[in-house]
Design an enzyme around this catalytic site. Structure first.
Site, PDB file in Angstrom:
ATOM      1  N   ASN A 136       0.800  -1.225   0.000  1.00  0.00           N
ATOM      2  CA  ASN A 136       0.000   0.000   0.000  1.00  0.00           C
ATOM      3  C   ASN A 136       0.833   1.275   0.000  1.00  0.00           C
ATOM      4  OD1 ASN A 136       0.441  -1.377   2.586  1.00  0.00           O
ATOM      5  ND2 ASN A 136      -0.449   0.443   3.515  1.00  0.00           N
TER       6      ASN A 136
ATOM      7  N   HIS B 196     -13.903   0.068  -0.805  1.00  0.00           N
ATOM      8  CA  HIS B 196     -13.648   1.515  -0.851  1.00  0.00           C
ATOM      9  C   HIS B 196     -12.322   1.881  -1.509  1.00  0.00           C
ATOM     10  CE1 HIS B 196     -10.763   2.377   2.542  1.00  0.00           C
ATOM     11  NE2 HIS B 196     -11.085   1.142   2.813  1.00  0.00           N
TER      12      HIS B 196
ATOM     13  N   CYS C 159       4.982  11.485  12.374  1.00  0.00           N
ATOM     14  CA  CYS C 159       4.145  12.501  13.008  1.00  0.00           C
ATOM     15  C   CYS C 159       2.690  12.470  12.572  1.00  0.00           C
ATOM     16  CB  CYS C 159       4.712  13.870  12.732  1.00  0.00           C
ATOM     17  SG  CYS C 159       6.095  14.224  13.794  1.00  0.00           S
TER      18      CYS C 159
END
Lengths: 194, 395
Positions: free
Chosen positions: B156, B206, B330
């Site tokens: 991915n 999706h 982050c």
């Protein structure tokens, strides 16, 4: 997405006092490329130990940039003694709050400031006192105890949020939990009425 | 009401995709007037049942399976969990699982859980610096104790494609079940479960322009499958729970469209991805692509910008209405860069500043120009601020 305050966004998008400071006579560096954030703080201190100018260079996320920017604004005009009392909470308040996962950005500001002051006064911080707990992010037991006391931290998750400790490989999490436990127990004893 | 920016540029299709207009049109009647339970015994429900059957055939078509080999689930994560669960149930004495170091959390966290809490031994097969799987390690890890091998079809984050046919063949020779998480590969590259010899395959709606909340699991005929969700007789007893009819019908339509759009992905989308990548590499110094550029999904590029941090890049892009994602620490709340980039030993100087662009056929070349023109000053600005950047290079 992080719930950043308007002030954080404003200081990220229009940071104050960016770049190396010409004529700086005190520098404090903290963090590293591997940690994911780093701050280099420059101070120009006059003969009365007053900070007449400050600037920064920061590698990190929006809140790291904003915390650095806020720090320089806070300390400009202060004496070193006054600046030495600035804490990460002052930075957080100035910015109208930080997401708890980002508290370490403000702690980084405080750490760089301490180092810059030590640099000016010629105090060498050779080795950190205390026993190493988190090797991934170089955090000692004394730093954890300090953070727990100063920020009223109640669990390991928040130790990670404030100091990053335990956020890497996770091997030290049990040890952190133990430190939090003991520190809080001692805090309660300290504050217990006679 | 929240309004969408009209100038938004969406390049985060590996995270989720826009639901295709044709898909919405197809599913809406089954959210509204045609609400019958497909199991019921009257025409009103049977018309829904027919559409569900059609959808099952459409999903099967995309991967060259038989309709009966398709089980509808709620998401890719459920498909992955159901597949591993079935394999472990089929071989209760076998306590070893093989997977890769770069799986999606749906497999990764499940395997870590099985290792830490359930007494399984898990081999996480490493990858090289280009994200290619160490096949020798995979094959030599197989033993009589191995219940299942689960290898994602494509990654991915980097889009790197693994040699599924070769792996499936070797795994099956040892009598071990082979599962693949094809959530990112489905609809982007041709998939043929028969030719590739896959036992079980997960896909998610999706990611291919269907809504969220619908997935599918292919289970090869002959596989002794035990249900993960135990309940009613739905899905031939392989997955309890009343069918999510509207979403199933949507997934069917999305698979039909994905099949039709496959050539587009490998021409038009690949071209603009390559165009974006080339411009970024040429026009921004100290920039590198993460992963094997040869064997890669046509829509994905992961690109590292030295000495800057990913979240800051995303925030500046967001100001310009550009949506992408980052492998940096982050953005996720974790503190280390993504496990995928770490497994690839991407150096910290570029791992923290890695951005993933994942395109779809809705993207245009002029959007890529806007991205480049936004990033050139954004990266420059962040580097001017970075203590690790001096005189045009990393220090």
């Amino acid at each position: 997405m992080w719930d950043y305050s308007e002030k954080v966004m404003e200081h990220f998008l229009k940071p104050r006092n960016v770049g190396a400071l010409e004529g700086a006579n005190a520098i404090g560096e903290t963090g590293s490329l591997s940690c994911g954030d780093a701050l280099k703080l420059y101070l120009k201190v006059n003969e009365n130990e007053r900070i007449i100018d400050a600037s920064f260079m920061t590698f990190g996320c929006a809140s790291a940039v904003a915390s650095s920017s806020a720090l320089t604004e806070i300390i400009k005009g202060m004496t070193l003694d006054e600046a030495a009392k600035v804490t990460n909470e002052d930075i957080v308040d100035y910015l109208g709050g930080l997401p708890k996962e980002k508290m370490h950005c403000s702690v980084m500001g405080q750490a760089a400031l301490k180092k810059a002051i030590a640099d000016f006064r010629g105090i060498q911080i050779l080795e950190k006192p205390g026993e190493m707990v988190c090797e991934c992010f170089d955090v000692t037991d004394l730093e954890i105890i300090d953070a727990v006391k100063n920020n009223d931290i109640e669990n390991t998750e928040n130790v990670t949020n404030y100091l990053k400790a335990g956020g890497g490989c996770g091997k030290c999490l049990d040890r952190i939990e133990e430190i939090v436990h003991k520190t809080r127990a001692s805090m309660e004893t300290d504050s217990a009425p006679d | 009401m929240i309004e969408k920016r009209i100038d938004m540029i969406y390049t985060d299709n590996n995270a989720t995709t826009r639901v295709a207009d044709e898909v919405i049109e197809e599913m809406l009647p089954y959210l509204g007037q045609f609400y019958g339970n497909p199991s019921s015994m009257y025409d009103f429900a049977d018309s829904v049942n027919k559409k569900v059957r059609q959808a099952r055939a459409q999903v099967a078509d995309l991967i060259n399976a038989a309709p009966d080999e398709i089980i509808f689930t709620a998401c890719g994560t459920e498909s992955d969990n159901a597949a591993i669960n079935a394999a472990l149930n089929a071989f209760p004495r076998k306590k070893h699982i093989i997977t890769t170091a770069v799986e999606h959390p749906a497999i990764r966290s499940l395997c870590l859980h099985l290792q830490e809490k359930k007494g399984y031994k898990v081999t996480f097969v490493p990858v090289d610096k280009k994200g290619r799987l160490d096949l020798d390690t995979l094959y030599s890890a197989m033993s009589d104790d191995t219940a299942v091998v689960s290898v994602m079809w494509a990654n991915n984050e980097t889009g790197v494609i693994f040699p599924i046919a070769d792996i499936a063949k070797k795994v099956k020779e040892r009598g071990i079940w082979f599962h693949t998480d094809a959530v990112q590969a489905a609809g982007k590259i041709p998939i043929d479960v028969k030719a590739e010899g896959v036992d079980m395959l997960s896909l998610s709606g999706h990611k291919i322009h269907a809504p969220k909340g619908i997935g599918a699991l292919y289970v090869r005929e002959g596989i002794k499958f035990s249900p993960f969700l135990i309940g009613g007789h739905q899905e031939k007893g392989r997955r309890g729970g009343t069918e999510n009819t509207a979403s199933i019908i949507a997934l069917g339509k999305a698979c039909e469209l994905a099949n039709a759009n496959l050539p587009l992905l490998n021409t038009q989308v690949r071209e603009i991805r390559d165009y974006l990548e080339t411009r970024l590499l040429d026009e921004i110094p100290a920039t590198s692509v993460n992963g094997d550029r040869e064997n890669r999904l046509p829509n994905t590029v992961s690109i590292g910008f030295d000495a800057v941090e990913g979240e800051s890049i995303l925030m500046l892009m967001n100001q310009a209405g550009i949506c992408a994602s980052s492998g940096s620490a982050c953005t996720s709340g974790s503190l280390d860069p993504s496990h995928v980039l770490m497994a690839m030993q991407v150096p910290f100087k570029s791992a923290h500043g890695s951005i993933r662009f994942s395109l779809s056929h809705y993207n245009t070349k002029s959007e890529m120009d806007t991205i480049v023109e936004t990033l050139i000053p954004a990266i420059d600005r962040l580097r001017q601020m970075s203590p690790f950047w001096e005189n045009g290079k990393v220090v």
